[in-house]
Design an enzyme around this catalytic site. Structure first.
Site, PDB file in Angstrom:
ATOM      1  N   LYS A 258       0.841  -1.201   0.000  1.00  0.00           N
ATOM      2  CA  LYS A 258       0.000   0.000   0.000  1.00  0.00           C
ATOM      3  C   LYS A 258       0.879   1.256   0.000  1.00  0.00           C
ATOM      4  O   LYS A 258       1.989   1.255   0.518  1.00  0.00           O
ATOM      5  CB  LYS A 258      -0.985  -0.055   1.174  1.00  0.00           C
ATOM      6  CG  LYS A 258      -2.040  -1.151   0.907  1.00  0.00           C
ATOM      7  CD  LYS A 258      -3.214  -1.182   1.834  1.00  0.00           C
ATOM      8  CE  LYS A 258      -4.171  -2.289   1.347  1.00  0.00           C
ATOM      9  NZ  LYS A 258      -5.274  -2.567   2.258  1.00  0.00           N
TER      10      LYS A 258
ATOM     11  N   ARG B 154      -2.974 -10.313   4.905  1.00  0.00           N
ATOM     12  CA  ARG B 154      -3.259 -10.476   3.469  1.00  0.00           C
ATOM     13  C   ARG B 154      -2.075  -9.910   2.676  1.00  0.00           C
ATOM     14  O   ARG B 154      -1.776  -8.718   2.789  1.00  0.00           O
ATOM     15  CB  ARG B 154      -4.555  -9.716   3.162  1.00  0.00           C
ATOM     16  CG  ARG B 154      -5.063  -9.825   1.744  1.00  0.00           C
ATOM     17  CD  ARG B 154      -6.389  -9.073   1.603  1.00  0.00           C
ATOM     18  NE  ARG B 154      -6.907  -9.127   0.257  1.00  0.00           N
ATOM     19  CZ  ARG B 154      -6.507  -8.330  -0.729  1.00  0.00           C
ATOM     20  NH1 ARG B 154      -5.606  -7.403  -0.517  1.00  0.00           N
ATOM     21  NH2 ARG B 154      -7.028  -8.453  -1.934  1.00  0.00           N
TER      22      ARG B 154
HETATM   23  N1  PMM Z   1      -7.109  -4.459   0.533  1.00  0.00           N
HETATM   24  C1  PMM Z   1      -7.371  -4.540  -0.783  1.00  0.00           C
HETATM   25  C2  PMM Z   1      -8.362  -5.406  -1.276  1.00  0.00           C
HETATM   26  N2  PMM Z   1      -9.055  -6.215  -0.431  1.00  0.00           N
HETATM   27  N3  PMM Z   1      -9.476  -6.978   1.744  1.00  0.00           N
HETATM   28  C3  PMM Z   1      -9.236  -6.933   3.060  1.00  0.00           C
HETATM   29  N4  PMM Z   1      -9.926  -7.731   3.908  1.00  0.00           N
HETATM   30  N5  PMM Z   1      -8.308  -6.076   3.590  1.00  0.00           N
HETATM   31  C4  PMM Z   1      -7.576  -5.237   2.809  1.00  0.00           C
HETATM   32  O1  PMM Z   1      -6.761  -4.465   3.350  1.00  0.00           O
HETATM   33  C5  PMM Z   1      -7.811  -5.263   1.401  1.00  0.00           C
HETATM   34  C6  PMM Z   1      -8.791  -6.161   0.899  1.00  0.00           C
HETATM   35  C7  PMM Z   1      -6.611  -3.664  -1.731  1.00  0.00           C
HETATM   36  O2  PMM Z   1      -5.393  -4.227  -2.077  1.00  0.00           O
HETATM   37  P1  PMM Z   1      -5.094  -5.005  -3.477  1.00  0.00           P
HETATM   38  O3  PMM Z   1      -5.673  -4.150  -4.595  1.00  0.00           O
HETATM   39  O4  PMM Z   1      -3.621  -5.116  -3.549  1.00  0.00           O
HETATM   40  O5  PMM Z   1      -5.771  -6.344  -3.433  1.00  0.00           O
END
Ligand code: PMM
Length: 285
Positions: free
Chosen positions: A223, A258
């Site tokens: 991020k 994650r």
């Molecule tokens: N961040 C993203 C997408 N889904 N789900 C959860 N539970 N927590 C998060 O922090 C989260 C998520 C965005 O990141 P990406 O685009 O790299 O998947």
């Protein structure tokens, strides 16, 4: 109607890694890399082989300002990938969606968990659908939608406010019939939060866990606020900072983190656990 839970948080390994498979053309760090189903399935299998505790498949970008995706397009992106991964590995598959129709179809296709960045706020049918399927559920904290959320990053006390709003989402989930043992809560790092607020939340993970009353999932991987903190080359800086922050989150009691790079995170967590087990003589046997 509710069903007995098929997957409990206690069934997952301690300090598990949720490996990310974004089947999107536009996610902020890996958009477009895994847009073809075969590539996405292969990536999911590689994350499982690298030791992921859960594989999270998503078909709609949630980066700040992202435009929504129609349900048919989201289904077209994620279903073959969920089906392909679930058929080949025992690692549970999670569907990253805010839409009940997508969640139901993915659960039918073999997913066992729903990761909902809206915490049930985007679709009035979501919580009942998850309860009816007996699936595990991640309730994440966000305000507004990815398109509007950064205008809503105003809190009196970010830890207290996010903790209380997240607690309300968890209560909605259990009221709808989702088993508390199948629930995780996520403070939603970067969703309606400034860089300073993200840091305040990461510092206070045990406090947030106590407020919400269920185990925490945290997502920090790559991020943008991390690059701002560590500086340097953007991509390498984000990856280095992701590892350090992943170790921090587990040290502060997170149940799941994650991440995009499961193999690197596993090595970092192995080091943390070696240090925790160490004796005055050094490494424990
Ligand atoms: N961040 C993203 C997408 N889904 N789900 C959860 N539970 N927590 C998060 O922090 C989260 C998520 C965005 O990141 P990406 O685009 O790299 O998947």
């Amino acid at each position: 109607m509710t069903a007995a839970p098929r997957l409990l948080v206690a069934d997952l390994p301690r300090r598990g890694l949720m490996g990310i498979v974004n089947v999107t053309p536009d996610s902020f760090s890996d958009g477009g890399n895994f847009f073809h189903p075969d590539t996405a399935i292969a990536h999911g299998l590689a994350l499982a082989a690298a030791g992921a505790a859960v594989i999270d498949v998503g078909g709609e970008s949630t980066r700040p300002g992202a435009e929504p995706v129609e349900v048919d397009e989201e289904l077209r992106r994620v279903l073959p990938v969920v089906r392909g991964i679930a058929a080949q590995v025992r690692v549970p598959v999670s569907i990253d969606t805010t839409k009940a129709a997508v969640a139901r179809a993915a659960l039918d296709a073999g997913a066992q968990m729903v990761n909902d960045v809206s915490g049930g706020a985007a679709d009035p049918d979501m919580l009942e659908s998850v309860a009816a399927a007996g699936a595990a559920y991640v309730a994440m904290h966000m305000r507004g939608t990815p398109r509007t959320m950064q205008q809503e990053a105003r809190y009196t006390d970010v830890v207290r406010d996010v903790g209380d709003e997240l607690r309300a989402r968890v209560t909605n989930a259990t009221d709808a019939g989702i088993d508390a043992r199948a629930l995780l809560a996520d403070p939603g790092i970067g969703f309606a939060k400034t860089a300073e607020q993200n840091v305040a939340l990461l510092r206070a993970l045990p406090d947030i866990a106590a407020r919400v009353g269920v185990p925490l999932l945290v997502g920090v991987s790559r991020k943008s606020f991390l690059a701002r903190i560590v500086g340097g080359d953007d991509r390498a800086g984000r990856d280095d900072a992701t590892l350090a922050t992943t170790v921090w989150c587990f040290g502060q009691g997170a149940a799941l983190v994650r991440v995009h790079d499961v193999a690197a995170s596993r090595r970092a967590v192995a080091l943390l656990e070696t240090l925790e087990r160490a004796t005055p003589e050094g490494m424990a046997a």
